[in-house]
Design an enzyme around this catalytic site. Structure first.
Site, PDB file in Angstrom:
ATOM      1  N   HIS A  79       5.166   3.454  15.379  1.00  0.00           N
ATOM      2  CA  HIS A  79       5.111   4.156  14.085  1.00  0.00           C
ATOM      3  C   HIS A  79       4.011   5.213  14.162  1.00  0.00           C
ATOM      4  O   HIS A  79       2.971   5.005  14.783  1.00  0.00           O
ATOM      5  CB  HIS A  79       4.823   3.157  12.956  1.00  0.00           C
ATOM      6  CG  HIS A  79       5.028   3.754  11.606  1.00  0.00           C
ATOM      7  ND1 HIS A  79       4.094   4.586  11.016  1.00  0.00           N
ATOM      8  CD2 HIS A  79       6.066   3.679  10.743  1.00  0.00           C
ATOM      9  CE1 HIS A  79       4.559   4.982   9.842  1.00  0.00           C
ATOM     10  NE2 HIS A  79       5.755   4.450   9.647  1.00  0.00           N
ATOM     11  N   GLY A 114       5.564   9.589   3.738  1.00  0.00           N
ATOM     12  CA  GLY A 114       4.628   9.377   2.644  1.00  0.00           C
ATOM     13  C   GLY A 114       4.230  10.649   1.923  1.00  0.00           C
ATOM     14  O   GLY A 114       3.256  10.656   1.162  1.00  0.00           O
ATOM     15  N   SER A 136      10.213   9.636   3.401  1.00  0.00           N
ATOM     16  CA  SER A 136      10.431   9.865   1.963  1.00  0.00           C
ATOM     17  C   SER A 136      11.881   9.635   1.551  1.00  0.00           C
ATOM     18  O   SER A 136      12.423  10.366   0.711  1.00  0.00           O
ATOM     19  CB  SER A 136       9.948  11.262   1.562  1.00  0.00           C
ATOM     20  OG  SER A 136       8.557  11.389   1.825  1.00  0.00           O
ATOM     21  N   GLU A 164      11.397   9.764  12.662  1.00  0.00           N
ATOM     22  CA  GLU A 164      10.513   9.912  11.510  1.00  0.00           C
ATOM     23  C   GLU A 164       9.631  11.142  11.692  1.00  0.00           C
ATOM     24  O   GLU A 164       8.564  11.056  12.315  1.00  0.00           O
ATOM     25  CB  GLU A 164       9.629   8.673  11.370  1.00  0.00           C
ATOM     26  CG  GLU A 164      10.397   7.406  11.112  1.00  0.00           C
ATOM     27  CD  GLU A 164       9.603   6.461  10.232  1.00  0.00           C
ATOM     28  OE1 GLU A 164      10.146   6.069   9.192  1.00  0.00           O
ATOM     29  OE2 GLU A 164       8.458   6.147  10.562  1.00  0.00           O
ATOM     30  N   ASN A 212       9.693  -0.769   5.425  1.00  0.00           N
ATOM     31  CA  ASN A 212       8.391  -0.835   6.097  1.00  0.00           C
ATOM     32  C   ASN A 212       7.317  -0.956   5.026  1.00  0.00           C
ATOM     33  O   ASN A 212       6.940   0.030   4.405  1.00  0.00           O
ATOM     34  CB  ASN A 212       8.163   0.422   6.952  1.00  0.00           C
ATOM     35  CG  ASN A 212       6.794   0.379   7.626  1.00  0.00           C
ATOM     36  OD1 ASN A 212       6.192  -0.693   7.754  1.00  0.00           O
ATOM     37  ND2 ASN A 212       6.311   1.533   8.043  1.00  0.00           N
ATOM     38  N   TRP A 213       6.828  -2.180   4.854  1.00  0.00           N
ATOM     39  CA  TRP A 213       5.852  -2.411   3.786  1.00  0.00           C
ATOM     40  C   TRP A 213       4.452  -1.915   4.149  1.00  0.00           C
ATOM     41  O   TRP A 213       3.580  -1.872   3.289  1.00  0.00           O
ATOM     42  CB  TRP A 213       5.783  -3.904   3.470  1.00  0.00           C
ATOM     43  CG  TRP A 213       6.935  -4.423   2.682  1.00  0.00           C
ATOM     44  CD1 TRP A 213       7.933  -3.698   2.090  1.00  0.00           C
ATOM     45  CD2 TRP A 213       7.200  -5.799   2.377  1.00  0.00           C
ATOM     46  NE1 TRP A 213       8.804  -4.533   1.441  1.00  0.00           N
ATOM     47  CE2 TRP A 213       8.376  -5.830   1.596  1.00  0.00           C
ATOM     48  CE3 TRP A 213       6.572  -7.009   2.678  1.00  0.00           C
ATOM     49  CZ2 TRP A 213       8.923  -7.022   1.129  1.00  0.00           C
ATOM     50  CZ3 TRP A 213       7.114  -8.200   2.211  1.00  0.00           C
ATOM     51  CH2 TRP A 213       8.279  -8.202   1.446  1.00  0.00           C
ATOM     52  N   LYS A 214       4.237  -1.603   5.411  1.00  0.00           N
ATOM     53  CA  LYS A 214       2.887  -1.219   5.861  1.00  0.00           C
ATOM     54  C   LYS A 214       1.892  -2.307   5.425  1.00  0.00           C
ATOM     55  O   LYS A 214       2.243  -3.472   5.446  1.00  0.00           O
ATOM     56  CB  LYS A 214       2.507   0.164   5.316  1.00  0.00           C
ATOM     57  CG  LYS A 214       3.627   1.185   5.494  1.00  0.00           C
ATOM     58  CD  LYS A 214       3.197   2.585   5.226  1.00  0.00           C
ATOM     59  CE  LYS A 214       4.423   3.496   5.222  1.00  0.00           C
ATOM     60  NZ  LYS A 214       4.117   4.866   5.496  1.00  0.00           N
ATOM     61  N   GLU A 226       1.829   6.111  12.165  1.00  0.00           N
ATOM     62  CA  GLU A 226       0.501   5.669  11.702  1.00  0.00           C
ATOM     63  C   GLU A 226      -0.217   4.902  12.797  1.00  0.00           C
ATOM     64  O   GLU A 226      -1.432   4.997  12.948  1.00  0.00           O
ATOM     65  CB  GLU A 226       0.651   4.831  10.419  1.00  0.00           C
ATOM     66  CG  GLU A 226       0.994   5.721   9.234  1.00  0.00           C
ATOM     67  CD  GLU A 226       1.754   5.054   8.116  1.00  0.00           C
ATOM     68  OE1 GLU A 226       1.799   3.809   8.056  1.00  0.00           O
ATOM     69  OE2 GLU A 226       2.326   5.787   7.288  1.00  0.00           O
ATOM     70  N   GLY A 278       9.544   3.575   3.629  1.00  0.00           N
ATOM     71  CA  GLY A 278       8.178   3.144   3.355  1.00  0.00           C
ATOM     72  C   GLY A 278       7.970   2.925   1.864  1.00  0.00           C
ATOM     73  O   GLY A 278       8.309   1.877   1.309  1.00  0.00           O
ATOM     74  N   GLY A 279       7.436   3.940   1.187  1.00  0.00           N
ATOM     75  CA  GLY A 279       7.043   3.809  -0.219  1.00  0.00           C
ATOM     76  C   GLY A 279       8.122   3.218  -1.122  1.00  0.00           C
ATOM     77  O   GLY A 279       7.842   2.329  -1.931  1.00  0.00           O
TER      78      GLY A 279
HETATM   79  C1  PEP Z   1       7.535   4.906   6.949  1.00  0.00           C
HETATM   80  O1  PEP Z   1       6.507   4.319   6.673  1.00  0.00           O
HETATM   81  O2  PEP Z   1       8.093   4.661   8.004  1.00  0.00           O
HETATM   82  C2  PEP Z   1       8.060   5.872   5.981  1.00  0.00           C
HETATM   83  C3  PEP Z   1       9.141   6.554   6.301  1.00  0.00           C
HETATM   84  O3  PEP Z   1       7.380   6.016   4.792  1.00  0.00           O
HETATM   85  P1  PEP Z   1       7.881   6.815   3.475  1.00  0.00           P
HETATM   86  O4  PEP Z   1       9.283   6.347   3.196  1.00  0.00           O
HETATM   87  O5  PEP Z   1       6.920   6.403   2.418  1.00  0.00           O
HETATM   88  O6  PEP Z   1       7.844   8.261   3.797  1.00  0.00           O
END
Ligand code: PEP
Length: 249
Positions: A96, A174, A212, A168, A11-13, A98, A233-234
């Site tokens: 999501h 994040g 994470s 999630e 997930n590049w956001k 966010e 994500g990250g």
């Molecule tokens: C996400 O954006 O869905 C996510 C899980 O981010 P991260 O891995 O950065 O926690």
């Protein structure tokens, strides 16, 4: 019990221009050449075509990060399922945290978006998860049940196999704070139990953990019986790091 193919999604956001997206895919593909997993890149709308073009002939699938539930109309700034399908996009992230928290996406909208995606031939990656307050208050299962019941209200049991669920926990997204493998397994097993109650294809549904995920914790999380993959994500912004997670699956 059916074998569930592991599913690892980046997930590049709101990261990566067209040029950066192209460079990422070129760097990723040779690193994951041997994978048997489904690998999905959830790119911003503007980079979807660049990723689609570079991944032709590979096992990589492409997902958008949102869509509108209507086929067309006066919805400035929105994108429909048909517009994504026309680009050869195969999946879409829905719900999501966010989008729920920052953009006010509701369970009512998700109850319309999930069937709209399925009708158009897109695979929904439906995200659910509890806040820190809910977990501390012993409300994790109640939150998951409420979200899944609402968001899948109009999805018949036999259509569940076409859906991917991402568990999630909001407190782990994040933050660098990962759920323990026991916490993640427990929640994913509970989600599968809820899906079983709906009949249909619960055993075939891929349930991902997100929050994470990194190369250092991926193998343990993905080794849990009800965790079929990861939404990353990250750590998905760097091709070498993301490839390590894919190859841990
Ligand atoms: C996400 O954006 O869905 C996510 C899980 O981010 P991260 O891995 O950065 O926690």
């Amino acid at each position: 019990m059916p074998e569930r193919t592991p599913y690892v999604a980046a997930n590049w956001k709101m990261h990566k221009t067209v040029a950066e997206a192209g460079e990422f895919v070129d760097a990723l593909l040779p690193r994951i050449a041997a994978t048997q997993s489904d690998v999905v890149i959830c790119a911003p709308f503007t980079a979807l075509s660049a990723v689609v073009e570079r991944r032709y002939g590979t096992a990589v699938k492409v997902a958008a990060q949102n869509m509108h539930e209507e086929a067309s109309g006066a919805f400035t700034g929105e994108v429909s399922a048909a517009m994504l399908v026309e680009l050869d996009v195969e999946a879409v992230v829905l719900g999501h945290s966010e989008r729920r928290q920052l953009f006010g996406e509701t369970d009512g909208e998700l109850a319309r978006k999930v069937p709209a995606a399925l009708d158009a031939g897109l695979e929904p990656i439906l995200c659910v998860g509890e806040s820190e307050e809910a977990r501390d208050g012993g409300q994790t299962e109640a939150v998951l049940e409420r979200q899944l019941q609402a968001d899948l209200a109009d999805v018949p049991g036999e259509a569940l196999a076409g859906i991917v669920i991402a568990y999630e926990p909001i407190w782990a997204i994040g933050t660098g704070r990962t759920a323990t493998s026991e916490q993640a397994q427990e929640a994913c097993a509970y989600i599968r139990d809820l899906l079983r109650e709906r009949g249909g294809a619960a055993e075939e549904v891929r349930i991902l953990y997100g929050g994470s995920v990194k190369p250092a914790n991926a193998a343990e999380l993905l080794g849990q019986p009800d965790i079929d993959g990861a939404l990353v994500g990250g750590a998905s912004l760097d091709p070498a790091e993301f490839a390590e997670i894919v190859n841990a699956a």
